[in-house]
Write an enzyme that holds these catalytic residues in place. Structure first.
Site, PDB file in Angstrom:
ATOM      1  N   SER A 128       0.807  -1.225   0.000  1.00  0.00           N
ATOM      2  CA  SER A 128       0.000   0.000   0.000  1.00  0.00           C
ATOM      3  C   SER A 128       0.839   1.273   0.000  1.00  0.00           C
ATOM      4  CB  SER A 128      -0.930   0.011   1.217  1.00  0.00           C
ATOM      5  OG  SER A 128      -1.666   1.218   1.257  1.00  0.00           O
ATOM      6  N   LYS A 171     -14.309  -4.200   1.208  1.00  0.00           N
ATOM      7  CA  LYS A 171     -15.128  -3.090   0.716  1.00  0.00           C
ATOM      8  C   LYS A 171     -16.630  -3.395   0.715  1.00  0.00           C
ATOM      9  CE  LYS A 171     -11.627  -0.979  -2.280  1.00  0.00           C
ATOM     10  NZ  LYS A 171     -11.351  -0.489  -3.634  1.00  0.00           N
TER      11      LYS A 171
END
Length: 283
Positions: free
Chosen positions: A14, A65
């Site tokens: 990330s 998500k």
């Protein structure tokens, strides 16, 4: 002082911490952004941690998500249509409110001349997760004629496609088996929303073979939302055969800037965020 973070798994690739720290610096405010690896079975424990430790908001990435929506008190219109959230604001009463900034980031990263070509064209999307849902909404907003979702499990993807059809009845949408891809010449754009090619998760692999990529027309575009590494195998295949490409970093930057604005009410400098990411990235 602001306190934000990122949950999901895996997160070693990330760049969110780098870009959000650059966002803080760009507007001269103090804040921290923590990387918090969280697998799906640990989501409840992680949410308790975030609430108890003074976080005002957090980002969500794969595979959380869609699951995160079960824990939200409300969502914005985009997250409602997409069916997934990637940006969460922790309200003063500790309730969680969800947003989807992926659609904004996805569209904003497409150059204006290419956006104009999408209208009334056919688009291929690889994958059927939360990112694929956001991409489907973005492409529909840009008025594509048809979207074919290439997936491994058509039964699992059917719900996503049905929900998108309800919201965008003027766009034809289909599910197809990804293993059956042989010819992409009909498509104006191919978009990879799978994690295949990502650093720390199937890096060096492509979701489809080079022989399939090279069937695309030279005026078509390959858009890989994987951003680390910048040049995924899929992007390399496209460049090798003279096909235009869009790398995933701009989508990350734009969706991150929109999340920052939701949390703080302030617009960060997206150029400084991108420079920070490029400096930190090993490709």
């Amino acid at each position: 002082m602001y306190k934000f973070g990122l949950i999901g798994y895996p997160l070693s690739h990330s760049m969110s911490k780098v870009i959000q720290e650059a966002a803080f610096e760009s507007i001269g405010v103090e804040g921290t952004y923590e990387i918090l690896e969280t697998e799906q079975e640990d989501i409840i424990t992680r949410l308790k941690y975030l609430r108890a430790n003074g976080f005002q908001g957090f980002n969500v990435t794969i595979p959380l998500k869609v699951p995160i929506t079960l824990f939200l008190s409300g969502v914005d219109n985009v997250a409602n249509v997409v069916g997934s959230a990637n940006t969460i604001k922790i309200l003063p009463d500790s309730q969680l409110y969800g947003y989807n900034t992926d659609v904004y980031g996805f569209v904003e990263a497409i150059p204006e001349d290419i956006r104009a070509q999408i209208e009334n064209s056919e688009i291929a999307v690889l994958g059927n997760g939360g990112a694929a849902r956001a991409v489907g909404v973005g492409i529909s907003i840009l008025k594509a004629k048809k979207i074919d979702f290439y997936v491994r499990n058509i039964i699992n993807a059917a719900e996503m496609v049905e929900a998108l059809r309800e919201n965008f009845p003027n766009v034809q949408m289909n599910c197809k088996q990804i293993e059956g891809i042989k010819d992409l010449s009909q498509y104006k754009m191919l978009i990879n929303t799978t994690p295949i090619g990502m650093r720390s998760k199937a890096m060096g692999l492509s979701p489809i073979d080079e022989d399939v990529v090279k069937t695309m027309n030279k005026d078509a575009v390959v858009y890989d939302i994987v951003y680390n590494p910048l040049n995924t195998e899929l992007i390399k295949y496209a460049k090798k055969h003279g096909i235009k490409t869009i790398q995933g970093l701009d989508m990350l930057i734009y969706q991150g800037a929109k999340a920052f604005e939701i949390w703080t009410g302030k617009k960060p400098d997206v150029l400084k965020m991108k420079i920070a990411a490029l400096e930190a990235m090993v490709d």
